[in-house]
Design an enzyme around this catalytic site. Structure first.
Site, PDB file in Angstrom:
ATOM      1  N   THR A  18       0.815  -1.222   0.000  1.00 28.10           N
ATOM      2  CA  THR A  18       0.000   0.000   0.000  1.00 28.10           C
ATOM      3  C   THR A  18       0.842   1.263   0.000  1.00 28.10           C
ATOM      4  OG1 THR A  18      -1.824  -1.087   1.126  1.00 28.10           O
ATOM      5  CG2 THR A  18      -1.701   1.280   1.390  1.00 28.10           C
ATOM      6  N   ASP A  62       1.737  -6.694  -4.493  1.00 27.82           N
ATOM      7  CA  ASP A  62       0.950  -6.719  -3.265  1.00 27.82           C
ATOM      8  C   ASP A  62       1.517  -7.873  -2.430  1.00 27.82           C
ATOM      9  OD1 ASP A  62      -2.276  -5.989  -2.377  1.00 27.82           O
ATOM     10  OD2 ASP A  62      -1.303  -7.753  -1.494  1.00 27.82           O
TER      11      ASP A  62
END
Ligand code: ASP
Length: 357
Positions: A18, A62
């Site tokens: 993130t 991710d």
């Protein structure tokens, strides 16, 4: 007097997560951006008096997609560049951060430099992001010279204060293999349930010197084999142990981490105990870790855990589930010797478990 050339040198390893994501206007979901865009958001990095180089995963990922291959990549960079930098900062998604922190700690035996993993809950470009502070503090902690043991042969400013794999998050530095992602919401998402923080970051950095890990003598050695034929089996009241039987049907199974109640208790269930016996006879290593958020396994505190030892189940003590899974994967990846694996699970290899006197 310290010359300008005595700048501390840090290598940033950007893997994704993130911290380096933006909203994709097409789908509305978060997608990773490249590294130059991240540092643009933290101009203070250029004023910290620290020389920073970077390498990046191509493409950034991710952390839900992390596998042992990625741990090897990160550890490989640390091994290769070890002599060139005072410390390393790994930017990583929070979802599997604790698994990567555990893996790196076991992989890098004899580490004497900081490898600090950080990330954020909010992307670095957002107004309320936690990424800027996390990144800046992680870099400053990785560059922090140990005032107690200057060693001019290693670097002009001496060795680093932190000499282990650690995680910086929410104003605290934790031992990496003691961490757990507790919250999908809070900016203090990462906790260290059974070991105090190494550093509290307030107005200044408050180091808890007695908690800092120091590796026993020996060269930096890489352990990069992981056995994937391992299962995690949390139990719950009313479950059918046929599920466990199915897991044991897998011929190639080599290890199981049990998620048990309280201080390591299981129901008094004949089928389950027979299956645990069978697993032991088949040479499957079974480690007992509590489902509780804090504390650990103490075999034989209750009658409901007595039989676990008889079935050869190994106490995971106060290891987190993440550390226990990764430790078991690494030990099974390195050896077939079941008594050596048991011995090493019970030992404290990198500060991952408390040894009770
Ligand atoms: N899904 C993201 C990741 O782990 C979440 C985060 O970084 O906080 O890569």
């Amino acid at each position: 007097m310290i010359e300008m050339s005595a700048e501390r040198k840090i290598l940033l390893i950007y893997t994704g997560g993130t911290i380096g994501s933006v909203h994709d206007p097409m789908t509305g979901s978060l997608v990773p951006i490249d590294f130059s865009q991240i540092t643009r958001h933290v101009p203070e990095l250029n004023r910290a008096g620290i020389s920073i180089d970077s390498v990046s995963f191509q493409p950034p990922i991710d952390s839900s997609n992390v596998t042992p291959m990625h741990w090897r990549k990160i550890a490989g960079v640390v091994m290769k560049k070890h002599e060139l930098y005072d410390g390393f900062v790994v930017l990583h998604g929070t979802d599997t951060m604790s698994y990567t922190a555990s893996a790196l700690s076991f992989m890098l035996e004899g580490l004497r430099k900081p490898v600090i993993i950080t990330g954020s809950q909010l992307p670095i470009g957002m107004p309320r992001t936690d990424g800027r502070e996390n990144l800046l503090s992680a870099v400053m902690l990785a560059a922090h010279p140990n005032p107690e043991n200057p060693d001019s042969n290693r670097s002009q400013w001496g060795e680093s204060t932190i000499q282990e794999v650690a995680v910086y998050f929410g104003n605290q530095l934790f031992r990496g293999n003691r961490t757990h992602k507790e919250s999908a919401e809070s900016l203090n998402a990462i906790i260290s349930p059974n070991f105090p923080a190494l550093v509290d970051a307030g107005v200044g950095f408050k180091f808890r010197k007695h908690n800092l890990y120091r590796a026993p003598k020996g060269a930096l050695t890489l352990h990069d084999h992981f056995e994937s034929k391992v299962a995690w089996f949390p139990i719950f009241p009313g479950m059918s142990f046929d599920v466990f039987e199915r897991i044991l049907d897998w011929d190639e199974l080599r290890g199981v981490v049990l998620g048990t109640f309280g201080s390591g208790n299981i129901p008094d269930n004949k089928q389950f105990k027979n299956l645990l016996d069978l697993a032991q006879k088949r040479g499957v290593s079974i480690v007992n870790v509590t489902q509780c958020g804090h504390g650990g396994v103490v075999h034989e505190r209750y009658a409901t855990s007595l039989l676990l030892s008889d079935c050869g189940v190994i106490s995971g003590g106060d290891m987190t589930t993440e550390a226990a899974i990764i430790k078991l994967m690494m030990l099974l990846g390195e050896s077939d010797d079941l008594s050596l694996i048991r011995d090493h699970i019970l030992k404290d290899l990198r500060g991952e478990r408390t040894i009770l006197e």
